[in-house]
Each structure stands twice: as structure tokens, then as C-alpha cells.
Design a protein around this motif. Structure first.
Motif, PDB file in Angstrom:
ATOM      1  N   LEU A   1       0.828  -1.201   0.000  1.00 36.75           N
ATOM      2  CA  LEU A   1       0.000   0.000   0.000  1.00 36.75           C
ATOM      3  C   LEU A   1       0.865   1.255   0.000  1.00 36.75           C
ATOM      4  CD1 LEU A   1      -2.572  -1.024   2.736  1.00 36.75           C
ATOM      5  CD2 LEU A   1      -2.920  -1.074   0.280  1.00 36.75           C
ATOM      6  N   VAL A   2       0.310   2.304  -0.582  1.00 36.80           N
ATOM      7  CA  VAL A   2       0.909   3.630  -0.478  1.00 36.80           C
ATOM      8  C   VAL A   2      -0.166   4.584   0.030  1.00 36.80           C
ATOM      9  CG1 VAL A   2       2.718   3.368  -2.217  1.00 36.80           C
ATOM     10  CG2 VAL A   2       0.450   4.063  -2.929  1.00 36.80           C
ATOM     11  N   TYR A   3       0.260   5.629   0.669  1.00 34.91           N
ATOM     12  CA  TYR A   3      -0.651   6.657   1.159  1.00 34.91           C
ATOM     13  C   TYR A   3      -0.371   7.914   0.360  1.00 34.91           C
ATOM     14  CZ  TYR A   3      -1.698   3.453   4.902  1.00 34.91           C
ATOM     15  OH  TYR A   3      -2.114   2.355   5.601  1.00 34.91           O
ATOM     16  N   LEU A   4      -1.412   8.428  -0.285  1.00 30.80           N
ATOM     17  CA  LEU A   4      -1.278   9.519  -1.242  1.00 30.80           C
ATOM     18  C   LEU A   4      -1.966  10.781  -0.747  1.00 30.80           C
ATOM     19  CD1 LEU A   4      -2.336   7.389  -4.334  1.00 30.80           C
ATOM     20  CD2 LEU A   4      -0.016   7.853  -3.590  1.00 30.80           C
ATOM     21  N   SER A   5      -1.363  11.922  -1.089  1.00 30.02           N
ATOM     22  CA  SER A   5      -1.948  13.209  -0.730  1.00 30.02           C
ATOM     23  C   SER A   5      -1.842  14.137  -1.930  1.00 30.02           C
ATOM     24  CB  SER A   5      -1.202  13.807   0.460  1.00 30.02           C
ATOM     25  OG  SER A   5      -1.655  15.110   0.714  1.00 30.02           O
ATOM     26  N   ASP A   6      -2.887  14.969  -2.122  1.00 27.23           N
ATOM     27  CA  ASP A   6      -2.828  15.988  -3.174  1.00 27.23           C
ATOM     28  C   ASP A   6      -2.828  17.400  -2.592  1.00 27.23           C
ATOM     29  OD1 ASP A   6      -5.443  16.278  -2.359  1.00 27.23           O
ATOM     30  OD2 ASP A   6      -6.326  15.941  -4.331  1.00 27.23           O
ATOM     31  N   GLY A   7      -2.903  17.510  -1.271  1.00 27.08           N
ATOM     32  CA  GLY A   7      -2.853  18.802  -0.615  1.00 27.08           C
ATOM     33  C   GLY A   7      -4.163  19.567  -0.618  1.00 27.08           C
ATOM     34  N   LYS A   8      -5.157  19.097  -1.362  1.00 24.73           N
ATOM     35  CA  LYS A   8      -6.455  19.783  -1.430  1.00 24.73           C
ATOM     36  C   LYS A   8      -7.553  18.928  -0.815  1.00 24.73           C
ATOM     37  CE  LYS A   8      -5.406  22.174  -5.736  1.00 24.73           C
ATOM     38  NZ  LYS A   8      -5.761  22.287  -7.135  1.00 24.73           N
ATOM     39  N   ILE A   9      -7.867  17.834  -1.473  1.00 29.15           N
ATOM     40  CA  ILE A   9      -8.938  16.951  -1.003  1.00 29.15           C
ATOM     41  C   ILE A   9      -8.378  15.919  -0.024  1.00 29.15           C
ATOM     42  CG2 ILE A   9     -10.643  15.244  -1.724  1.00 29.15           C
ATOM     43  CD1 ILE A   9     -10.760  16.801  -4.417  1.00 29.15           C
ATOM     44  N   LYS A  10      -7.313  15.280  -0.415  1.00 31.38           N
ATOM     45  CA  LYS A  10      -6.651  14.304   0.446  1.00 31.38           C
ATOM     46  C   LYS A  10      -5.443  14.988   1.090  1.00 31.38           C
ATOM     47  CE  LYS A  10      -9.281  10.834   0.037  1.00 31.38           C
ATOM     48  NZ  LYS A  10      -9.989  10.355   1.217  1.00 31.38           N
ATOM     49  N   LEU A  11      -5.608  15.370   2.348  1.00 30.65           N
ATOM     50  CA  LEU A  11      -4.575  16.106   3.061  1.00 30.65           C
ATOM     51  C   LEU A  11      -3.537  15.160   3.646  1.00 30.65           C
ATOM     52  CD1 LEU A  11      -6.933  18.600   4.904  1.00 30.65           C
ATOM     53  CD2 LEU A  11      -5.779  18.906   2.714  1.00 30.65           C
ATOM     54  N   VAL A  12      -2.419  15.718   4.069  1.00 23.15           N
ATOM     55  CA  VAL A  12      -1.342  14.910   4.637  1.00 23.15           C
ATOM     56  C   VAL A  12      -1.817  14.176   5.892  1.00 23.15           C
ATOM     57  CG1 VAL A  12       0.958  15.021   5.668  1.00 23.15           C
ATOM     58  CG2 VAL A  12       0.443  16.406   3.675  1.00 23.15           C
ATOM     59  N   GLU A  13      -2.681  14.805   6.678  1.00 23.45           N
ATOM     60  CA  GLU A  13      -3.168  14.169   7.907  1.00 23.45           C
ATOM     61  C   GLU A  13      -4.096  12.992   7.624  1.00 23.45           C
ATOM     62  OE1 GLU A  13      -3.846  17.641   7.493  1.00 23.45           O
ATOM     63  OE2 GLU A  13      -1.884  18.101   8.322  1.00 23.45           O
ATOM     64  N   HIS A  14      -4.792  13.018   6.488  1.00 25.93           N
ATOM     65  CA  HIS A  14      -5.728  11.954   6.107  1.00 25.93           C
ATOM     66  C   HIS A  14      -5.484  11.552   4.655  1.00 25.93           C
ATOM     67  CE1 HIS A  14      -7.876  12.622   9.817  1.00 25.93           C
ATOM     68  NE2 HIS A  14      -7.896  13.909   9.543  1.00 25.93           N
ATOM     69  N   PRO A  15      -4.361  10.874   4.382  1.00 28.14           N
ATOM     70  CA  PRO A  15      -4.057  10.518   2.997  1.00 28.14           C
ATOM     71  C   PRO A  15      -4.940   9.390   2.467  1.00 28.14           C
ATOM     72  CG  PRO A  15      -2.423   9.603   4.458  1.00 28.14           C
ATOM     73  CD  PRO A  15      -3.345  10.431   5.311  1.00 28.14           C
ATOM     74  N   LYS A  16      -4.937   9.260   1.151  1.00 23.61           N
ATOM     75  CA  LYS A  16      -5.696   8.204   0.481  1.00 23.61           C
ATOM     76  C   LYS A  16      -4.850   6.936   0.481  1.00 23.61           C
ATOM     77  CE  LYS A  16      -8.036   7.182  -3.834  1.00 23.61           C
ATOM     78  NZ  LYS A  16      -9.270   6.843  -3.151  1.00 23.61           N
ATOM     79  N   LYS A  17      -5.456   5.837   0.888  1.00 26.25           N
ATOM     80  CA  LYS A  17      -4.773   4.545   0.887  1.00 26.25           C
ATOM     81  C   LYS A  17      -5.050   3.870  -0.454  1.00 26.25           C
ATOM     82  CE  LYS A  17      -6.372   1.316   3.611  1.00 26.25           C
ATOM     83  NZ  LYS A  17      -6.640   0.430   4.767  1.00 26.25           N
ATOM     84  N   LYS A  18      -3.992   3.426  -1.138  1.00 30.56           N
ATOM     85  CA  LYS A  18      -4.167   2.817  -2.449  1.00 30.56           C
ATOM     86  C   LYS A  18      -3.143   1.691  -2.623  1.00 30.56           C
ATOM     87  CE  LYS A  18      -5.590   4.561  -6.909  1.00 30.56           C
ATOM     88  NZ  LYS A  18      -7.036   4.474  -6.796  1.00 30.56           N
ATOM     89  N   ASN A  19      -3.543   0.680  -3.357  1.00 25.16           N
ATOM     90  CA  ASN A  19      -2.667  -0.434  -3.680  1.00 25.16           C
ATOM     91  C   ASN A  19      -1.587   0.044  -4.645  1.00 25.16           C
ATOM     92  OD1 ASN A  19      -1.597  -2.900  -4.783  1.00 25.16           O
ATOM     93  ND2 ASN A  19      -3.422  -3.921  -4.006  1.00 25.16           N
ATOM     94  N   LYS A  20      -0.353  -0.451  -4.465  1.00 23.90           N
ATOM     95  CA  LYS A  20       0.758  -0.056  -5.343  1.00 23.90           C
ATOM     96  C   LYS A  20       0.496  -0.406  -6.803  1.00 23.90           C
ATOM     97  CE  LYS A  20       4.588  -0.303  -2.106  1.00 23.90           C
ATOM     98  NZ  LYS A  20       5.847  -0.995  -1.801  1.00 23.90           N
ATOM     99  N   LYS A  21      -0.286  -1.454  -7.042  1.00 24.79           N
ATOM    100  CA  LYS A  21      -0.588  -1.861  -8.416  1.00 24.79           C
ATOM    101  C   LYS A  21      -1.422  -0.821  -9.142  1.00 24.79           C
ATOM    102  CE  LYS A  21      -2.527  -5.748  -7.242  1.00 24.79           C
ATOM    103  NZ  LYS A  21      -3.210  -7.049  -7.315  1.00 24.79           N
ATOM    104  N   HIS A  22      -2.094   0.054  -8.406  1.00 28.17           N
ATOM    105  CA  HIS A  22      -3.034   0.989  -9.006  1.00 28.17           C
ATOM    106  C   HIS A  22      -2.494   2.407  -9.159  1.00 28.17           C
ATOM    107  CE1 HIS A  22      -6.227  -1.943  -7.316  1.00 28.17           C
ATOM    108  NE2 HIS A  22      -5.741  -2.362  -8.469  1.00 28.17           N
ATOM    109  N   ILE A  23      -1.157   2.535  -9.095  1.00 28.06           N
ATOM    110  CA  ILE A  23      -0.548   3.839  -9.339  1.00 28.06           C
ATOM    111  C   ILE A  23       0.607   3.686 -10.326  1.00 28.06           C
ATOM    112  CG2 ILE A  23      -1.137   4.802  -7.087  1.00 28.06           C
ATOM    113  CD1 ILE A  23       1.865   4.372  -6.349  1.00 28.06           C
ATOM    114  N   GLN A  24       0.959   4.781 -10.963  1.00 31.05           N
ATOM    115  CA  GLN A  24       2.117   4.831 -11.854  1.00 31.05           C
ATOM    116  C   GLN A  24       3.021   5.953 -11.357  1.00 31.05           C
ATOM    117  OE1 GLN A  24       3.028   2.970 -14.688  1.00 31.05           O
ATOM    118  NE2 GLN A  24       4.903   4.126 -14.406  1.00 31.05           N
ATOM    119  N   ILE A  25       4.255   5.612 -10.997  1.00 37.00           N
ATOM    120  CA  ILE A  25       5.211   6.608 -10.511  1.00 37.00           C
ATOM    121  C   ILE A  25       5.652   7.489 -11.682  1.00 37.00           C
ATOM    122  CG2 ILE A  25       7.474   6.944  -9.450  1.00 37.00           C
ATOM    123  CD1 ILE A  25       5.864   5.568  -7.472  1.00 37.00           C
TER     124      ILE A  25
END
Length: 87
Positions: free
Chosen positions: A27-51
């Protein structure tokens, strides 16, 4: 992988750019600074992101450091989008 930009490849947020703020096994925890803040990041499977591997130096400098802030994350994503439009 912490501190890198990533694009969501699946889910309702497909195509959205995030910063990886934390990493666990599959898993990775993602933040965009607007909707998903650093305090409450989005949890996502590594397979579902592209670096995003090729980042401008300005973006790398913004993301360097030990502590992430919503302001720096927003700036980094905005700067990356601006540089993409220029190319």
C-alpha cells in the motif's frame, strides 16, 4: 518511493496526480494537498498507481525534506502540471 509523484491508474480518481507520503507493504498513502490532506491521505494499492519518474528539478526541491505539508504538495503538483503544459 516516499516523496515521489504518482498518477492513479484505476478507481474513481483515475488520472489524478498525488504525492506519496507513506509506504507500507503493498500500500501507499497519497496526498494531493487539497482533497486528500497529509493528515488523512488516500490509501491505495501499489498496483493501481504509476510513478512519475521524470520530474523537473524545481519539483524535486519542493518535495525534499523530512516533513510534508499540504502547501508544498499543492505547489509541487501545480509546478509539475505547468512544466508539462510547456512541453
Amino acid at each position: 518511493m516516499t516523496g515521489k509523484l504518482a498518477v492513479s491508474t484505476s478507481g474513481h480518481d483515475r488520472g489524478r496526480i498525488y504525492v506519496i507520503v507513506k509506504e507500507e507493504h503493498d500500500l501507499v498513502y497519497l496526498s494531493d494537498g487539497k482533497i486528500k490532506l497529509v493528515e488523512h491521505p488516500k490509501k491505495k494499492n501499489k498496483k493501481h498507481i504509476q510513478i512519475i519518474k521524470r520530474l523537473p528539478n524545481e519539483v524535486i526541491q519542493l518535495l525534499e525534506g523530512t516533513k510534508f505539508s499540504d502547501l508544498n504538495i499543492k505547489r509541487a503538483i501545480k509546478l509539475y502540471m505547468k512544466k508539462q503544459e510547456e512541453n
